[in-house]
Design a protein around this motif. Structure first.
Motif, short mmCIF file in Angstrom:
data_model
loop_
_atom_site.label_atom_id
_atom_site.label_comp_id
_atom_site.label_asym_id
_atom_site.label_seq_id
_atom_site.Cartn_x
_atom_site.Cartn_y
_atom_site.Cartn_z
N LYS A 132 0.76 -1.21 0.03
CA LYS A 132 0.00 0.11 -0.15
C LYS A 132 0.76 1.36 -0.24
O LYS A 132 0.49 2.14 -0.62
N ALA A 133 2.09 1.18 0.67
CA ALA A 133 2.83 2.40 0.62
C ALA A 133 3.53 2.65 -0.53
O ALA A 133 3.56 3.80 -1.03
N TYR A 134 3.76 1.46 -1.37
CA TYR A 134 4.23 1.65 -2.80
C TYR A 134 3.32 2.30 -3.65
O TYR A 134 3.71 3.24 -4.59
N ILE A 135 2.02 1.71 -3.55
CA ILE A 135 1.10 2.40 -4.42
C ILE A 135 0.77 3.90 -4.03
O ILE A 135 0.70 4.62 -4.97
N LYS A 136 0.62 4.46 -2.90
CA LYS A 136 0.66 5.65 -2.57
C LYS A 136 1.90 6.22 -2.96
O LYS A 136 1.57 7.60 -3.54
N GLN A 137 2.79 5.90 -3.29
CA GLN A 137 4.05 6.67 -3.77
C GLN A 137 3.70 6.66 -5.01
O GLN A 137 4.49 7.78 -5.58
N GLU A 138 3.42 5.41 -5.90
CA GLU A 138 3.85 5.58 -7.34
C GLU A 138 2.45 6.17 -7.84
O GLU A 138 2.35 6.79 -9.07
N GLY A 139 1.11 6.39 -7.11
CA GLY A 139 -0.11 6.83 -7.72
C GLY A 139 -0.67 5.99 -8.57
O GLY A 139 -0.13 4.88 -8.77
N ALA A 140 -1.76 6.57 -9.00
CA ALA A 140 -2.73 5.53 -9.93
C ALA A 140 -2.91 6.22 -11.46
O ALA A 140 -2.59 7.45 -11.24
N PRO A 141 -3.31 5.45 -12.40
CA PRO A 141 -3.86 4.25 -12.33
C PRO A 141 -2.41 3.33 -12.21
O PRO A 141 -1.32 3.79 -12.51
N ILE A 142 -2.72 2.32 -11.62
CA ILE A 142 -1.62 1.11 -11.26
C ILE A 142 -2.46 -0.10 -11.56
O ILE A 142 -3.58 -0.43 -11.13
N VAL A 143 -1.36 -1.15 -11.56
CA VAL A 143 -2.06 -2.60 -11.78
C VAL A 143 -1.66 -3.65 -10.59
O VAL A 143 -0.43 -3.54 -10.25
N VAL A 144 -2.49 -4.34 -9.80
CA VAL A 144 -2.37 -4.95 -8.63
C VAL A 144 -2.51 -6.47 -9.11
O VAL A 144 -3.44 -6.70 -9.70
N LYS A 145 -1.43 -7.43 -9.03
CA LYS A 145 -1.60 -8.74 -9.73
C LYS A 145 -1.11 -9.71 -8.57
O LYS A 145 -0.11 -9.60 -7.95
N ALA A 146 -1.87 -10.92 -8.30
CA ALA A 146 -1.40 -12.04 -7.73
C ALA A 146 -0.24 -12.86 -8.39
O ALA A 146 -0.28 -12.86 -9.65
N ASP A 147 0.75 -13.02 -7.74
CA ASP A 147 2.06 -13.49 -8.36
C ASP A 147 1.77 -14.85 -9.04
O ASP A 147 2.20 -15.35 -9.97
N SER A 148 0.90 -15.75 -8.09
CA SER A 148 0.71 -17.07 -8.46
C SER A 148 -0.58 -17.28 -9.55
O SER A 148 -1.41 -16.19 -9.95
N LEU A 149 -0.91 -18.36 -10.01
CA LEU A 149 -2.22 -18.77 -10.73
C LEU A 149 -3.20 -18.43 -10.38
O LEU A 149 -3.39 -18.71 -9.03
#
Length: 418
Positions: A132-149
């Motif tokens: 969440k801290a990284y997202i706030k630093q980078e801003g949106a739009p942004i893509v969040v992905k599960a690492d696994s299948l």
């Protein structure tokens, strides 16, 4: 020759049907198959789970099978190819080490960075607060992905910070323990499925998939609601760049790591407004529903290509031959998909269709009655001289099919309607 296709979806039905077009293929077995493969001539379903490797190896011996084709990513990620190869079985599909390119997005990102493959900037997290801290630093739009299948549903494209933060909580709450968060890439998506024997890599026709459940590419991500091929977005010039900047460097990176990757390498791409191809993700198998749009156009015998990959003789193959025209696949899904949906609904109308191919996905045959048995039920594919004629044919066929709760997108291919 006899061939065993592992899997039960529309992709596997399309693969089985394409293999049976060749006079060199006597019989195709599907494990476990579906209602469509159960009723196809010279095709037989085997009641085997895709992860029951000993039973699959036994079936290879029992039915004198020359080649095993693995459709889904899960058995590949679990090591089905390694197991069968250890039992002297010829397999089309990468080994477990190679399947990591789909099974772990962070692993794939590391490989791309190592090989200099163009992709979005990203970071990997096992802690929600750090993410969440990284997202706030980078801003949106942004893509969040599960690492696994995650069956095509572990990606959230967050257009604002609130939805990005919620996506982190949602994915961790679902049980995923690692997330990859990456920059939002601007452009249009394209899918390039390529055949490889670990040395040579040859792309099939470029396709475009429609991941979102709603028309206009709105709503939740799905496994795919429709596709068409070839995609005009991917010009010959862009395809050449994909070959030299994405596909070949990936195979070279596998070899550098000592991974002998044979089968399909599927590059999910963004083509930027400047015509730059950038990788969104890689998959280790045929795409679904892209396969249902690409393979109906293939004239080169598919088993010939698969054997060449498995035997590392792809460089000896002549150029691929393709039918002219446009192929469009529209997916008919169960009501409620990609969330909760009901099964066991009677399907009617398929027998009346003449100008389209029907690829079964979530279906089963019970007492001679075809019933729904999954979220994505059918893929209906038609070929036309141009987009307009292909669209008219495919939607005419779709309108003939009925089952309770049937849903489909009405805008597949309309972006390029002439």
């Amino acid at each position: 020759m006899n061939i065993l296709v592992v899997g039960s979806g529309g992709r596997e039905h399309a693969i089985a049907g394409t293999l049976l077009r060749s006079p060199n293929v006597q019989q195709v077995f599907c494990a476990p198959g579906n209602g469509g493969t159960a009723t196809m001539a010279n095709c037989r379903n085997l009641d085997l789970a895709v992860d029951d490797f000993p039973a699959i190896a036994q079936a290879v011996q029992e039915y004198d099978i020359s080649l095993v084709v693995v459709g889904p990513e899960v058995p590949l990620a679990l090591g089905i190819t390694d197991y069968l190869q250890a039992n002297n079985v010829l397999v089309f599909g990468p080994v477990k080490a190679g399947a990591q390119i789909e099974a772990s997005k962070s692993w794939a990102k590391d490989l791309m960075a190592e090989a200099g493959i163009p992709t979005a900037k990203s970071a990997t997290f096992t802690d929600a607060e750090a993410a969440k801290a990284y997202i706030k630093q980078e801003g949106a739009p942004i893509v969040v992905k599960a690492d696994s299948l995650a069956a095509g549903k572990g990606v959230i494209v967050a257009m604002n910070l609130e939805s990005a933060i919620a996506a982190v909580d949602d994915l961790f709450n679902q049980g995923f323990n690692t997330l990859v968060i990456e920059d939002f890439l601007v452009g249009e998506e394209a899918s390039v499925l390529a055949l490889t024997d670990g040395q040579t890599i040859i792309p099939l026709l470029p396709a475009q998939d429609h991941k979102r459940i709603g028309e206009g590419d709105t709503g939740k991500n799905t496994g795919g609601m429709g596709a068409y091929a070839p995609a005009p977005l991917v010009t010959p010039e862009i395809m050449q760049r994909i070959q030299t900047e994405v596909l070949q460097p990936t195979i070279d990176a596998f070899n550098k790591r000592g991974i002998d990757y044979r089968g399909i390498l599927y590059a999910g791409l963004i083509i930027t407004p400047q015509g730059e191809p950038k990788v969104i993700e890689f998959n280790c198998r045929f795409g679904d529903p892209e396969t249902q749009a690409v393979l109906p156009l293939l004239e080169t015998p598919l088993e010939q290509l698969m054997l060449a990959c498995a035997q590392q003789k792809l460089a000896e193959q002549p150029p691929l031959a393709w039918k002219p025209g446009i192929a469009i696949c529209v997916v008919a899904s169960s009501g409620g998909y990609p969330d909760a949906y009901e099964k066991g609904k009677a399907i009617t109308g398929i027998e009346s269709i003449r100008e389209a191919m029907i690829f079964h996905a979530g279906t089963k045959l019970e007492n001679s009655q075809l019933l729904t048995n999954g979220g994505r039920v059918l893929g209906i594919t038609a070929i036309g001289d141009d987009f307009e004629s292909a669209i008219a044919k495919v939607y005419s066929a779709v309108s003939a099919i009925t089952f309770e709760g049937l849903y489909y997108r009405r805008d597949i291919g309309h972006r390029f309607k002439q």
